[in-house]
Design a protein around this motif. Structure first.
Motif, PDB file in Angstrom:
ATOM      1  N   LYS A 134      -0.120  11.200 114.203  1.00  0.00           N
ATOM      2  CA  LYS A 134      -0.314   9.917 114.867  1.00  0.00           C
ATOM      3  C   LYS A 134      -0.196  10.047 116.384  1.00  0.00           C
ATOM      4  CE  LYS A 134       1.520   7.278 110.944  1.00  0.00           C
ATOM      5  NZ  LYS A 134       2.518   6.278 110.489  1.00  0.00           N
ATOM      6  N   ASP A 135      -0.429  11.239 116.901  1.00  0.00           N
ATOM      7  CA  ASP A 135      -0.302  11.432 118.338  1.00  0.00           C
ATOM      8  C   ASP A 135      -1.596  11.035 119.052  1.00  0.00           C
ATOM      9  OD1 ASP A 135      -2.021  13.414 117.603  1.00  0.00           O
ATOM     10  OD2 ASP A 135      -0.702  15.084 118.113  1.00  0.00           O
ATOM     11  N   GLU A 136      -1.634  11.257 120.374  1.00  0.00           N
ATOM     12  CA  GLU A 136      -2.778  10.850 121.179  1.00  0.00           C
ATOM     13  C   GLU A 136      -4.040  11.619 120.813  1.00  0.00           C
ATOM     14  OE1 GLU A 136      -1.845  11.158 125.280  1.00  0.00           O
ATOM     15  OE2 GLU A 136      -0.330   9.576 125.245  1.00  0.00           O
ATOM     16  N   ILE A 137      -3.880  12.900 120.463  1.00  0.00           N
ATOM     17  CA  ILE A 137      -5.054  13.698 120.091  1.00  0.00           C
ATOM     18  C   ILE A 137      -5.687  13.153 118.816  1.00  0.00           C
ATOM     19  CG2 ILE A 137      -5.819  15.985 119.336  1.00  0.00           C
ATOM     20  CD1 ILE A 137      -3.824  17.211 121.222  1.00  0.00           C
ATOM     21  N   THR A 138      -4.858  12.742 117.858  1.00  0.00           N
ATOM     22  CA  THR A 138      -5.386  12.174 116.621  1.00  0.00           C
ATOM     23  C   THR A 138      -6.109  10.864 116.895  1.00  0.00           C
ATOM     24  OG1 THR A 138      -3.611  13.198 115.338  1.00  0.00           O
ATOM     25  CG2 THR A 138      -4.788  11.364 114.318  1.00  0.00           C
ATOM     26  N   ARG A 139      -5.539  10.038 117.777  1.00  0.00           N
ATOM     27  CA  ARG A 139      -6.202   8.774 118.109  1.00  0.00           C
ATOM     28  C   ARG A 139      -7.534   9.026 118.818  1.00  0.00           C
ATOM     29  NH1 ARG A 139      -0.769   7.195 119.061  1.00  0.00           N
ATOM     30  NH2 ARG A 139      -0.930   7.650 121.298  1.00  0.00           N
ATOM     31  N   LEU A 140      -7.564  10.049 119.669  1.00  0.00           N
ATOM     32  CA  LEU A 140      -8.815  10.406 120.333  1.00  0.00           C
ATOM     33  C   LEU A 140      -9.847  10.896 119.322  1.00  0.00           C
ATOM     34  CD1 LEU A 140     -10.500  10.912 122.872  1.00  0.00           C
ATOM     35  CD2 LEU A 140      -9.382  13.148 123.081  1.00  0.00           C
ATOM     36  N   ALA A 141      -9.405  11.721 118.366  1.00  0.00           N
ATOM     37  CA  ALA A 141     -10.308  12.214 117.326  1.00  0.00           C
ATOM     38  C   ALA A 141     -10.859  11.062 116.497  1.00  0.00           C
ATOM     39  CB  ALA A 141      -9.577  13.214 116.430  1.00  0.00           C
ATOM     40  N   ALA A 142      -9.998  10.087 116.184  1.00  0.00           N
ATOM     41  CA  ALA A 142     -10.441   8.919 115.415  1.00  0.00           C
ATOM     42  C   ALA A 142     -11.482   8.126 116.195  1.00  0.00           C
ATOM     43  CB  ALA A 142      -9.249   8.033 115.066  1.00  0.00           C
ATOM     44  N   ALA A 143     -11.292   8.009 117.518  1.00  0.00           N
ATOM     45  CA  ALA A 143     -12.261   7.292 118.346  1.00  0.00           C
ATOM     46  C   ALA A 143     -13.605   8.005 118.364  1.00  0.00           C
ATOM     47  CB  ALA A 143     -11.711   7.147 119.770  1.00  0.00           C
ATOM     48  N   VAL A 144     -13.573   9.338 118.431  1.00  0.00           N
ATOM     49  CA  VAL A 144     -14.815  10.108 118.404  1.00  0.00           C
ATOM     50  C   VAL A 144     -15.528   9.928 117.068  1.00  0.00           C
ATOM     51  CG1 VAL A 144     -15.792  12.441 118.445  1.00  0.00           C
ATOM     52  CG2 VAL A 144     -14.016  11.802 120.092  1.00  0.00           C
ATOM     53  N   ASN A 145     -14.770   9.941 115.965  1.00  0.00           N
ATOM     54  CA  ASN A 145     -15.366   9.733 114.645  1.00  0.00           C
ATOM     55  C   ASN A 145     -16.007   8.352 114.541  1.00  0.00           C
ATOM     56  OD1 ASN A 145     -14.578  12.259 113.839  1.00  0.00           O
ATOM     57  ND2 ASN A 145     -12.791  11.569 112.674  1.00  0.00           N
ATOM     58  N   THR A 146     -15.320   7.334 115.081  1.00  0.00           N
ATOM     59  CA  THR A 146     -15.870   5.980 115.057  1.00  0.00           C
ATOM     60  C   THR A 146     -17.160   5.906 115.864  1.00  0.00           C
ATOM     61  OG1 THR A 146     -13.664   5.025 114.824  1.00  0.00           O
ATOM     62  CG2 THR A 146     -15.403   3.564 115.608  1.00  0.00           C
ATOM     63  N   MET A 147     -17.161   6.566 117.010  1.00  0.00           N
ATOM     64  CA  MET A 147     -18.366   6.603 117.838  1.00  0.00           C
ATOM     65  C   MET A 147     -19.509   7.292 117.098  1.00  0.00           C
ATOM     66  SD  MET A 147     -18.933   8.456 121.533  1.00  0.00           S
ATOM     67  CE  MET A 147     -18.690  10.069 120.761  1.00  0.00           C
TER      68      MET A 147
END
Length: 257
Positions: free
Chosen positions: A30-43
Motif C-alpha cells: 500500500k505504499d506510494e509505488i503501489t498507488r502509482l502502479a495502480a494509477a498507471v493500470n487505470t490509465m
C-alpha cells in the motif's frame, strides 16, 4: 527493496509504453509505488477502452458506407465515355478501396483472424504480388536471389508485398527493387526514405508512409504490419546507406525444410 520493486515494474511498464495495453503493473502493498502502479493500470484500462471504442466506430462507419459506395461505383460505370466520367469512376474506385482498407484494419485489430496455410514457392508468389502492387506502373523489378518453399497463407503474403510495392511507388520513387532471398522479401525504392516517425513508432493509420511525396492515409503499411503479425512474420523498415527506403518482410520461420 525499492530496486527489486522497480525491476518488477520495468518490464510491464515497457510493454505498455510500446503499445501493449493488455500489460499491467503488479500491485504489492500500500505504499506510494503501489498507488502509482495502480494509477498507471487505470490509465491503461481507460486508453484501451477508448481505442477499442474508436476502432468500433470506424469499422461501423466503413461497413455502413460499403453499400452506397458500391452503388456509386456501379452508377459511375454507366456514365458516357469522356474525361469527366473517367474522373468520377477513379474517385469512386479510390473511395471503395479506402472503405475496404478501413474494414480490413478493423478486422486485423480483432483477435479472430485465421491463417489458411499451404505450401507455395515464395519467388512466384512475390512476382505475382509485386505486379498487383505496381498496378501496371513502370520501374518495378523482381529479383529472386534464392527461392524458398514456404508454408504460409498466400493471400496474406500477397497483401503484404503488394502494399509494400504500392507504398514505395506512391510515397517513394521508382525504380523499386523487390528481392527474394531465402525467405526474406526486400522492397527498396529510390525516394527520400521513411520519415523518422515511422522508423521510431512503426506505421500509423491516417499518416503517409514514406517521405514527403503525396498526402496518403497510412493504411497500406498499417495493413501490411497487421497481416505480417497474423502470419507471425517480421516486418522491418529502415533507410539504408545510399538513399531510398527499405522494407524487409521476414518469412524465414515459414520456410519448409
Amino acid at each position: 527493496m525499492h530496486r527489486a520493486v522497480a525491476a518488477a515494474l520495468r518490464f510491464p511498464a515497457q510493454r505498455i509504453a510500446e503499445g501493449d495495453l493488455t500489460a499491467r503493473l503488479p500491485l504489492r502493498g500500500k505504499d506510494e509505488i503501489t498507488r502509482l502502479a495502480a494509477a498507471v493500470n487505470t490509465m491503461a484500462d481507460a486508453l484501451a477502452a477508448r481505442l477499442q471504442a474508436e476502432r468500433e466506430v470506424t469499422a461501423n462507419i466503413a461497413h455502413e458506407l460499403r453499400t452506397p459506395v458500391a452503388g456509386m461505383v456501379t452508377a459511375a460505370g454507366l456514365l458516357p465515355p469522356g474525361r469527366p466520367s473517367e474522373l468520377v469512376r477513379e474517385a469512386a474506385r479510390r473511395l471503395r478501396e479506402l472503405v475496404d482498407d478501413v474494414i480490413e484494419v478493423a478486422q486485423l485489430d480483432g483477435a479472430g483472424e485465421q491463417v489458411a496455410a499451404e505450401a507455395c514457392g515464395l519467388g512466384e508468389l512475390v512476382r505475382r504480388s509485386a505486379a498487383t502492387g505496381a498496378a501496371g506502373a513502370a520501374g518495378v523489378t523482381v529479383d529472386v536471389v534464392r527461392d524458398a518453399e514456404v508454408v504460409t497463407d498466400p493471400r496474406r503474403v500477397e497483401r503484404v508485398v503488394a502494399n509494400l510495392v504500392s507504398n514505395a511507388l506512391r510515397h517513394g520513387a521508382a525504380p523499386v527493387a523487390v528481392e527474394v532471398d531465402a525467405g526474406v522479401v526486400r522492397v527498396r525504392d529510390s525516394g527520400g526514405g521513411f520519415p523518422e516517425s515511422l522508423l521510431s513508432g512503426g506505421p500509423q493509420r491516417f499518416r503517409s508512409g514514406c517521405g514527403e511525396k503525396g498526402v496518403g492515409l497510412g493504411l497500406g503499411l498499417t495493413i501490411a504490419r497487421g497481416q505480417a503479425q497474423v502470419l507471425k512474420a517480421g516486418l522491418r523498415f529502415s533507410n539504408p546507406a545510399g538513399g531510398g527506403a527499405l522494407a524487409e518482410f521476414d518469412l524465414r520461420s515459414a520456410v519448409r525444410g
